[in-house]
Design a protein around this motif. Structure first.
Motif, PDB file in Angstrom:
ATOM      1  N   THR A 112       0.828  -1.217   0.000  1.00 35.64           N
ATOM      2  CA  THR A 112       0.000   0.000   0.000  1.00 35.64           C
ATOM      3  C   THR A 112       0.856   1.258   0.000  1.00 35.64           C
ATOM      4  O   THR A 112       0.328   2.351  -0.238  1.00 35.64           O
ATOM      5  N   GLN A 113       2.163   1.113   0.256  1.00 34.94           N
ATOM      6  CA  GLN A 113       3.052   2.265   0.107  1.00 34.94           C
ATOM      7  C   GLN A 113       3.217   2.593  -1.382  1.00 34.94           C
ATOM      8  O   GLN A 113       3.397   1.692  -2.192  1.00 34.94           O
ATOM      9  N   SER A 114       3.161   3.850  -1.713  1.00 35.04           N
ATOM     10  CA  SER A 114       3.420   4.295  -3.090  1.00 35.04           C
ATOM     11  C   SER A 114       4.922   4.503  -3.259  1.00 35.04           C
ATOM     12  O   SER A 114       5.600   4.918  -2.315  1.00 35.04           O
ATOM     13  N   ALA A 115       5.419   4.241  -4.472  1.00 34.28           N
ATOM     14  CA  ALA A 115       6.857   4.393  -4.725  1.00 34.28           C
ATOM     15  C   ALA A 115       7.087   5.181  -6.007  1.00 34.28           C
ATOM     16  O   ALA A 115       6.285   5.114  -6.948  1.00 34.28           O
ATOM     17  N   LEU A 116       8.172   5.916  -6.014  1.00 32.39           N
ATOM     18  CA  LEU A 116       8.636   6.546  -7.248  1.00 32.39           C
ATOM     19  C   LEU A 116      10.120   6.270  -7.395  1.00 32.39           C
ATOM     20  O   LEU A 116      10.818   5.991  -6.413  1.00 32.39           O
ATOM     21  N   ARG A 117      10.582   6.294  -8.627  1.00 31.38           N
ATOM     22  CA  ARG A 117      11.997   6.049  -8.909  1.00 31.38           C
ATOM     23  C   ARG A 117      12.519   7.134  -9.832  1.00 31.38           C
ATOM     24  O   ARG A 117      11.793   7.623 -10.705  1.00 31.38           O
ATOM     25  N   LEU A 118      13.769   7.481  -9.598  1.00 36.41           N
ATOM     26  CA  LEU A 118      14.470   8.386 -10.513  1.00 36.41           C
ATOM     27  C   LEU A 118      15.761   7.690 -10.914  1.00 36.41           C
ATOM     28  O   LEU A 118      16.633   7.432 -10.067  1.00 36.41           O
ATOM     29  N   VAL A 119      15.887   7.358 -12.205  1.00 34.07           N
ATOM     30  CA  VAL A 119      17.024   6.567 -12.674  1.00 34.07           C
ATOM     31  C   VAL A 119      18.269   7.460 -12.702  1.00 34.07           C
ATOM     32  O   VAL A 119      18.256   8.552 -13.262  1.00 34.07           O
ATOM     33  N   LEU A 120      19.354   6.968 -12.067  1.00 36.59           N
ATOM     34  CA  LEU A 120      20.558   7.793 -11.936  1.00 36.59           C
ATOM     35  C   LEU A 120      21.745   7.261 -12.731  1.00 36.59           C
ATOM     36  O   LEU A 120      22.495   8.027 -13.321  1.00 36.59           O
ATOM     37  N   GLY A 122      23.749   3.947 -15.010  1.00 35.13           N
ATOM     38  CA  GLY A 122      23.705   2.675 -15.735  1.00 35.13           C
ATOM     39  C   GLY A 122      22.487   2.598 -16.635  1.00 35.13           C
ATOM     40  O   GLY A 122      21.593   3.443 -16.576  1.00 35.13           O
ATOM     41  N   GLU A 123      22.464   1.568 -17.497  1.00 36.35           N
ATOM     42  CA  GLU A 123      21.297   1.393 -18.354  1.00 36.35           C
ATOM     43  C   GLU A 123      21.060  -0.072 -18.654  1.00 36.35           C
ATOM     44  O   GLU A 123      21.933  -0.920 -18.448  1.00 36.35           O
ATOM     45  N   GLY A 124      19.839  -0.367 -19.102  1.00 40.21           N
ATOM     46  CA  GLY A 124      19.486  -1.729 -19.479  1.00 40.21           C
ATOM     47  C   GLY A 124      18.562  -2.415 -18.481  1.00 40.21           C
ATOM     48  O   GLY A 124      18.175  -3.559 -18.687  1.00 40.21           O
ATOM     49  N   ALA A 125      18.193  -1.702 -17.402  1.00 34.85           N
ATOM     50  CA  ALA A 125      17.246  -2.293 -16.465  1.00 34.85           C
ATOM     51  C   ALA A 125      15.822  -1.925 -16.873  1.00 34.85           C
ATOM     52  O   ALA A 125      15.600  -1.016 -17.666  1.00 34.85           O
ATOM     53  N   TYR A 126      14.886  -2.696 -16.349  1.00 32.87           N
ATOM     54  CA  TYR A 126      13.479  -2.361 -16.578  1.00 32.87           C
ATOM     55  C   TYR A 126      12.729  -2.459 -15.253  1.00 32.87           C
ATOM     56  O   TYR A 126      13.157  -3.148 -14.322  1.00 32.87           O
ATOM     57  N   ARG A 138      18.372   7.094 -17.854  1.00 33.94           N
ATOM     58  CA  ARG A 138      18.764   8.070 -16.832  1.00 33.94           C
ATOM     59  C   ARG A 138      17.808   9.261 -16.836  1.00 33.94           C
ATOM     60  O   ARG A 138      17.464   9.791 -17.901  1.00 33.94           O
ATOM     61  N   GLY A 139      17.372   9.636 -15.653  1.00 39.16           N
ATOM     62  CA  GLY A 139      16.482  10.786 -15.504  1.00 39.16           C
ATOM     63  C   GLY A 139      15.008  10.435 -15.609  1.00 39.16           C
ATOM     64  O   GLY A 139      14.158  11.266 -15.274  1.00 39.16           O
ATOM     65  N   ASP A 140      14.695   9.206 -16.073  1.00 43.67           N
ATOM     66  CA  ASP A 140      13.283   8.819 -16.144  1.00 43.67           C
ATOM     67  C   ASP A 140      12.682   8.804 -14.747  1.00 43.67           C
ATOM     68  O   ASP A 140      13.313   8.321 -13.789  1.00 43.67           O
ATOM     69  N   THR A 158      25.481  -3.420 -17.460  1.00 41.36           N
ATOM     70  CA  THR A 158      26.056  -2.530 -16.444  1.00 41.36           C
ATOM     71  C   THR A 158      25.154  -2.536 -15.203  1.00 41.36           C
ATOM     72  O   THR A 158      23.941  -2.746 -15.314  1.00 41.36           O
ATOM     73  N   PRO A 159      25.757  -2.298 -14.029  1.00 35.97           N
ATOM     74  CA  PRO A 159      24.919  -2.125 -12.835  1.00 35.97           C
ATOM     75  C   PRO A 159      24.025  -0.898 -13.034  1.00 35.97           C
ATOM     76  O   PRO A 159      24.449   0.081 -13.651  1.00 35.97           O
ATOM     77  N   VAL A 160      22.804  -0.975 -12.540  1.00 37.77           N
ATOM     78  CA  VAL A 160      21.883   0.166 -12.655  1.00 37.77           C
ATOM     79  C   VAL A 160      21.475   0.601 -11.241  1.00 37.77           C
ATOM     80  O   VAL A 160      21.185  -0.232 -10.376  1.00 37.77           O
ATOM     81  N   VAL A 161      21.532   1.916 -11.033  1.00 33.11           N
ATOM     82  CA  VAL A 161      21.202   2.492  -9.719  1.00 33.11           C
ATOM     83  C   VAL A 161      20.123   3.550  -9.909  1.00 33.11           C
ATOM     84  O   VAL A 161      20.200   4.352 -10.849  1.00 33.11           O
TER      85      VAL A 161
END
Ligand code: 1HN
Length: 348
Positions: A112-120, A122-126, A138-140, A158-161
């Motif tokens: 029930t917690q809402s989450a948001l992400r800001l890609v900082l 690396g690339e290739g994660a979903y 990045r930046g999405d 690559t690692p994605v953070v």
């Protein structure tokens, strides 16, 4: 009896009385009234900055100590330095840096917690939300609204953070937390990538689609390419003295915040620009996407660069100075406060 003896006697009688009533779980309001109802917000949180260059190695080290699947979410929590042990960056908000390595999956769950992400980094994660994937660039700015299934994977090399923002302390306060695991580790794809953005995020909506302002948007990714294009376009006009060029992310179906508890914002500050002092009741977490500058929080200077994160607690005065053309992302509990009629700001 002289006056001093009378005061001491009163103090003793009161203390004895407080002790006695304490056994019945009672406490006198008059001893705590000022703290309960302050003249203005008096946040226990402090302004703070996390320099990505200082902590990136720690994040990567976590990748050698535990898998994403074992951890469920491999995250280092950014704890407000004055509120250690609370998993909070402000009284209502959580922030963390999440790492996912090539080939890993962070299993599906919902809460029930809402989450948001800001890609900082690396690339290739979903991230997959309710059966649709989005490739993280990045930046999405990506959201997983309350009670939507979500899992993450890294198909790249690559690692994605990314920065996670959640309303965990707010939900904890309400005692309204529920969570469950998905039936499978990764959700099956119900719709092709880009489907939600095409249906809900391009100035059109499905014919019979209606939402209220408390409902989260079906748009679960706000691509940085679009955000950046808007910011750079409006940067050709005069900047607001307190905000620079600042826009809020919305649910395009309602004009309200993408999610009801957390709002998100993006702003551009031209090189050399300094904002006028500003404060508001929504403690706010900022991440620098481009440029560099200084955040002055209640008079204390925090120099920031790309991927650095800083927090401005409630009613702390913020001044931003941009050393280069700068883009900042931020999130706060503003829509929650606004829906309760509590939000205030002051342009100084
Ligand atoms: C969570 O579900 C995520 O989905 C990240 O990536 C951080 C922190 C606490 C509880 C749930 C995620 C979280 C979390």
């Amino acid at each position: 009896m002289n006056a001093q003896i009378q005061i001491d006697d009163t103090a003793r009688q009161r203390a004895a009385y407080y002790d006695r009533i304490s056994q019945s779980s009672l406490t006198p309001l008059w001893e705590v009234l000022g703290a309960l109802v302050p003249k203005q917000p008096n946040s226990p949180a402090v302004g703070a900055l996390w320099k990505y260059a200082d902590i990136r190695d720690y994040v990567m080290e976590a990748g050698r100590l535990i898998t994403a699947e074992e951890a469920e979410r491999r995250v280092l929590i950014l704890e407000n330095p004055a509120m250690r042990g609370n998993s909070s960056i402000t009284q209502t908000l959580y922030a963390g840096l999440q790492l996912i390595l090539p080939g890993e999956i962070a299993p599906a769950h919902r809460h029930t917690q809402s989450a948001l992400r800001l890609v900082l980094d690396g690339e290739g994660a979903y991230t997959a939300v309710d059966g649709e994937r989005t490739t993280m660039k990045r930046g999405d700015f990506i959201i997983t609204p309350a009670w939507t299934y979500h899992d993450h994977g890294n198909l790249g090399d690559t690692p994605v953070v990314w920065l996670d923002g959640l309303d965990i302390p707010l939900l904890r306060f309400f005692d309204a937390g529920f969570a469950e695991h998905g039936h499978t580790v990764a959700q099956s794809e119900l719709r092709p990538e880009g489907d939600a953005l095409a249906r809900y995020g391009n100035n059109m909506l499905p014919m019979d689609f209606q939402q209220t302002s408390a409902q989260p948007t079906k748009v679960f990714v706000y691509p940085f390419a679009r955000t950046r294009e808007s910011l750079l376009s409006i940067a050709r006009t005069a900047a607001d003295p307190h905000m620079g060029h600042k826009l809020r992310f919305v649910n395009p179906a309602t004009g309200a915040s993408p999610m009801p508890t957390m709002g998100a914002f993006a702003q551009h500050l031209p090189a050399g620009f300094e904002t006028q002092p500003y404060r508001s009741t929504d403690g706010t977490v900022y991440a620098c996407l481009e440029g560099e500058g200084v955040a002055e929080i209640n008079g204390e200077a925090f120099p920031f660069q790309p991927n650095d994160v800083f927090v401005v607690p409630s009613w702390h005065t913020l001044r931003l100075q941009a050393r280069k053309d700068t883009i900042l992302f931020s999130y706060s509990d503003r829509p929650a406060q606004q829906s309760l009629g509590l939000w205030r700001e002051q342009k100084l």
